[in-house]
Design an enzyme around this catalytic site. Structure first.
Site, PDB file in Angstrom:
ATOM      1  N   GLY A  91       0.820  -1.215   0.000  1.00  0.00           N
ATOM      2  CA  GLY A  91       0.000   0.000   0.000  1.00  0.00           C
ATOM      3  C   GLY A  91       0.846   1.254   0.000  1.00  0.00           C
ATOM      4  N   LYS A 142      -9.102  -4.533  12.784  1.00  0.00           N
ATOM      5  CA  LYS A 142      -7.891  -3.994  13.414  1.00  0.00           C
ATOM      6  C   LYS A 142      -7.629  -4.666  14.764  1.00  0.00           C
ATOM      7  CE  LYS A 142      -6.454  -1.348  10.115  1.00  0.00           C
ATOM      8  NZ  LYS A 142      -5.184  -1.633   9.440  1.00  0.00           N
ATOM      9  N   THR A 176       1.035   3.444  -2.517  1.00  0.00           N
ATOM     10  CA  THR A 176       0.581   4.430  -3.502  1.00  0.00           C
ATOM     11  C   THR A 176       0.001   5.692  -2.862  1.00  0.00           C
ATOM     12  OG1 THR A 176      -1.581   3.373  -3.600  1.00  0.00           O
ATOM     13  CG2 THR A 176       0.034   2.656  -5.238  1.00  0.00           C
ATOM     14  N   ALA A 177      -0.147   5.689  -1.552  1.00  0.00           N
ATOM     15  CA  ALA A 177      -0.760   6.850  -0.881  1.00  0.00           C
ATOM     16  C   ALA A 177      -0.397   6.813   0.599  1.00  0.00           C
ATOM     17  CB  ALA A 177      -2.285   6.803  -1.047  1.00  0.00           C
ATOM     18  N   GLY A 178      -0.708   7.915   1.266  1.00  0.00           N
ATOM     19  CA  GLY A 178      -0.713   7.979   2.732  1.00  0.00           C
ATOM     20  C   GLY A 178       0.522   7.450   3.426  1.00  0.00           C
ATOM     21  N   THR A 235      -4.979  11.291   5.499  1.00  0.00           N
ATOM     22  CA  THR A 235      -4.521  10.604   4.278  1.00  0.00           C
ATOM     23  C   THR A 235      -5.758  10.446   3.392  1.00  0.00           C
ATOM     24  OG1 THR A 235      -5.042   8.447   5.208  1.00  0.00           O
ATOM     25  CG2 THR A 235      -2.811   9.249   5.607  1.00  0.00           C
ATOM     26  N   GLU A 236      -5.697   9.506   2.455  1.00  0.00           N
ATOM     27  CA  GLU A 236      -6.899   9.223   1.645  1.00  0.00           C
ATOM     28  C   GLU A 236      -7.876   8.292   2.382  1.00  0.00           C
ATOM     29  OE1 GLU A 236      -5.612   7.814  -2.212  1.00  0.00           O
ATOM     30  OE2 GLU A 236      -4.364   9.575  -2.513  1.00  0.00           O
ATOM     31  N   SER A 287      -4.480   0.095  14.512  1.00  0.00           N
ATOM     32  CA  SER A 287      -5.209   1.370  14.612  1.00  0.00           C
ATOM     33  C   SER A 287      -5.689   1.517  16.041  1.00  0.00           C
ATOM     34  CB  SER A 287      -6.428   1.342  13.681  1.00  0.00           C
ATOM     35  OG  SER A 287      -7.283   2.433  13.936  1.00  0.00           O
ATOM     36  N   TYR A 289     -14.636  -2.617  10.720  1.00  0.00           N
ATOM     37  CA  TYR A 289     -13.282  -2.036  10.639  1.00  0.00           C
ATOM     38  C   TYR A 289     -12.566  -2.279  11.972  1.00  0.00           C
ATOM     39  CZ  TYR A 289      -9.342   1.105  10.148  1.00  0.00           C
ATOM     40  OH  TYR A 289      -8.057   1.610  10.106  1.00  0.00           O
TER      41      TYR A 289
HETATM   42  P1  NDP Z   1      -4.663   5.555   2.310  1.00  0.00           P
HETATM   43  O1  NDP Z   1      -6.036   5.298   1.797  1.00  0.00           O
HETATM   44  O2  NDP Z   1      -4.065   6.891   2.101  1.00  0.00           O
HETATM   45  O3  NDP Z   1      -3.655   4.451   1.753  1.00  0.00           O
HETATM   46  C1  NDP Z   1      -4.017   3.106   1.769  1.00  0.00           C
HETATM   47  C2  NDP Z   1      -3.026   2.298   0.947  1.00  0.00           C
HETATM   48  O4  NDP Z   1      -3.427   0.916   1.013  1.00  0.00           O
HETATM   49  C3  NDP Z   1      -2.995   2.699  -0.507  1.00  0.00           C
HETATM   50  O5  NDP Z   1      -1.666   2.687  -0.967  1.00  0.00           O
HETATM   51  C4  NDP Z   1      -3.793   1.610  -1.194  1.00  0.00           C
HETATM   52  O6  NDP Z   1      -3.267   1.363  -2.498  1.00  0.00           O
HETATM   53  C5  NDP Z   1      -3.491   0.408  -0.306  1.00  0.00           C
HETATM   54  N1  NDP Z   1      -4.539  -0.599  -0.414  1.00  0.00           N
HETATM   55  C6  NDP Z   1      -5.815  -0.534   0.002  1.00  0.00           C
HETATM   56  N2  NDP Z   1      -6.475  -1.639  -0.330  1.00  0.00           N
HETATM   57  C7  NDP Z   1      -5.588  -2.430  -0.993  1.00  0.00           C
HETATM   58  C8  NDP Z   1      -5.664  -3.699  -1.598  1.00  0.00           C
HETATM   59  N3  NDP Z   1      -6.806  -4.416  -1.599  1.00  0.00           N
HETATM   60  N4  NDP Z   1      -4.571  -4.208  -2.198  1.00  0.00           N
HETATM   61  C9  NDP Z   1      -3.419  -3.504  -2.213  1.00  0.00           C
HETATM   62  N5  NDP Z   1      -3.271  -2.318  -1.645  1.00  0.00           N
HETATM   63  C10 NDP Z   1      -4.352  -1.781  -1.052  1.00  0.00           C
HETATM   64  O7  NDP Z   1      -4.760   5.208   3.877  1.00  0.00           O
HETATM   65  P2  NDP Z   1      -3.679   5.284   5.075  1.00  0.00           P
HETATM   66  O8  NDP Z   1      -2.344   5.563   4.551  1.00  0.00           O
HETATM   67  O9  NDP Z   1      -4.239   6.152   6.106  1.00  0.00           O
HETATM   68  O10 NDP Z   1      -3.793   3.794   5.603  1.00  0.00           O
HETATM   69  C11 NDP Z   1      -2.686   2.921   5.702  1.00  0.00           C
HETATM   70  C12 NDP Z   1      -2.936   1.957   6.845  1.00  0.00           C
HETATM   71  O11 NDP Z   1      -3.002   2.679   8.070  1.00  0.00           O
HETATM   72  C13 NDP Z   1      -4.244   1.174   6.735  1.00  0.00           C
HETATM   73  O12 NDP Z   1      -4.006  -0.150   7.156  1.00  0.00           O
HETATM   74  C14 NDP Z   1      -5.154   1.901   7.719  1.00  0.00           C
HETATM   75  O13 NDP Z   1      -6.159   1.065   8.215  1.00  0.00           O
HETATM   76  C15 NDP Z   1      -4.157   2.295   8.791  1.00  0.00           C
HETATM   77  N6  NDP Z   1      -4.562   3.396   9.654  1.00  0.00           N
HETATM   78  C16 NDP Z   1      -4.898   4.617   9.124  1.00  0.00           C
HETATM   79  C17 NDP Z   1      -5.287   5.641   9.975  1.00  0.00           C
HETATM   80  C18 NDP Z   1      -5.730   6.988   9.479  1.00  0.00           C
HETATM   81  O14 NDP Z   1      -6.339   7.732  10.261  1.00  0.00           O
HETATM   82  N7  NDP Z   1      -5.444   7.358   8.247  1.00  0.00           N
HETATM   83  C19 NDP Z   1      -5.286   5.456  11.427  1.00  0.00           C
HETATM   84  C20 NDP Z   1      -4.964   4.130  11.848  1.00  0.00           C
HETATM   85  C21 NDP Z   1      -4.584   3.158  10.990  1.00  0.00           C
HETATM   86  P3  NDP Z   1      -4.150   1.127  -3.819  1.00  0.00           P
HETATM   87  O15 NDP Z   1      -5.463   1.814  -3.616  1.00  0.00           O
HETATM   88  O16 NDP Z   1      -3.313   1.713  -4.914  1.00  0.00           O
HETATM   89  O17 NDP Z   1      -4.250  -0.356  -3.911  1.00  0.00           O
HETATM   90  C1  8X3 Z   2      -8.209   4.886  11.484  1.00  0.00           C
HETATM   91  C2  8X3 Z   2      -8.483   5.659  12.714  1.00  0.00           C
HETATM   92  O1  8X3 Z   2     -10.268   6.306  14.408  1.00  0.00           O
HETATM   93  O2  8X3 Z   2     -10.887   6.366  12.053  1.00  0.00           O
HETATM   94  O3  8X3 Z   2      -7.870   3.580  11.768  1.00  0.00           O
HETATM   95  O4  8X3 Z   2     -10.625   4.275  13.199  1.00  0.00           O
HETATM   96  S1  8X3 Z   2     -10.144   5.640  13.122  1.00  0.00           S
END
Ligand code: NDP
Ligand code: 8X3
Length: 255
Positions: A12, A160, A14-16, A191-192, A143, A156
């Protein structure tokens, strides 16, 4: 590939948070394997990191929930790139924020397939490479939703909590192989994530981060890098990281 150069595999990217990890590990001289479903973003990131930091970057374009694709893509790596020092199980998502009785089964299935099964498919293969290499460090993105349960978070939060349990379990089973396992549990990171949670509704997603200073993806990436750069005798098991204005899933002081 020089034997002294370390390799990180980041799902993952590609973002965040995953993209921020790719940046920081490349900055520290790691060769990278970056994965995600959006091939064009992977390619752009590869070109940027290779020219900026003179590291080698391999892109693998697959959906972590597709077991066959995970196996085929990971097994396409050369023996050099199978010497993964750090695996960051970051790919994950939330889909929907609905009462249990109203939520879409398809959202639940996507979260379970991605956040739990995807992490398992990747880790099963890479942990065995690490055992063969007699070293390695696995970082799982949990998370605050894996520590607490909040209204409408149902599946969700369950996925987690599963990541939390699996991190503990992996740490025990991999102990005899000296493979370190760290779980990172962030609160709100801008992030996204929310855009994905709300099925592309950008306005609704922006509101989640309004009126306070959320964490940045780079805050989490820096912490992950810190955790994986401790001396070999140190393992950081578990970290919960919040924006200063957030005490828990429920308590906020947005001023
Ligand atoms: P983003 O949506 O910005 O990034 C998520 C990344 O996961 C992307 O690169 C996406 O790539 C990849 N991804 C999602 N689904 C798939 C899939 N089926 N196969 C391959 N790649 C996948 O989110 P975050 O950076 O915020 O999230 C990253 C992690 O952090 C996640 O596990 C999220 O649950 C966790 N998290 C996030 C929090 C927040 O507040 N943002 C807080 C706590 C935890 P692509 O779409 O190109 O496949
Ligand atoms: C992402 C944080 O609080 O939206 O895991 O679940 S929260």
């Amino acid at each position: 590939m020089s034997v002294n150069v370390k390799t990180a595999l980041i799902t993952g990217a590609t973002a965040g948070i995953g993209e921020a990890c790719a940046n920081i590990y490349a900055e520290h001289g790691f060769n990278l394997i970056i994965t995600g479903r959006r091939a064009n973003r992977l390619q752009k990131l590869k070109e940027k990191l290779e020219s900026q930091f003179q590291v080698q970057v391999i892109t693998l374009n697959f959906d972590v929930s597709d077991k066959n694709a995970v196996e085929t893509q990971l097994n396409s790596l050369s023996s050099d790139f199978r010497k993964v020092d750090v695996l960051i199980n970051n790919a994950g998502l939330s889909q929907g924020l609905d009462d249990f009785q109203d939520a879409l089964l398809s959202d639940w299935e996507t979260m379970i397939d991605t956040n739990i099964k995807g992490l398992l498919y990747v880790s099963k293969i890479v942990s065995n490479w690490m055992i063969d290499n007699k070293k390695g460090h696995i970082v799982n993105l949990g998370s605050i939703a894996g520590k607490e349960v909040y209204a409408k978070g149902n599946v969700y939060c369950a996925t987690k909590h599963a990541v939390d349990a699996l991190s503990k379990s992996m740490r025990i089973d991999l102990l005899k192989h000296k493979i370190r396992v760290t779980a990172i549990h962030p609160g709100a990171v801008e992030t996204e994530f929310s855009e994905v949670r709300f099925h592309g509704d950008k306005k609704k997603a922006e509101k989640v981060y309004e009126g306070y200073r959320p964490l940045l993806a780079s805050d989490i990436a820096e912490t992950i890098y810190f955790a994986t750069s401790r001396p070999a005798h140190v393992n950081i098991n578990d970290l919960v990281i919040m924006p200063t204005v957030q005490a828990s899933a429920f308590y906020w002081d947005k001023g």
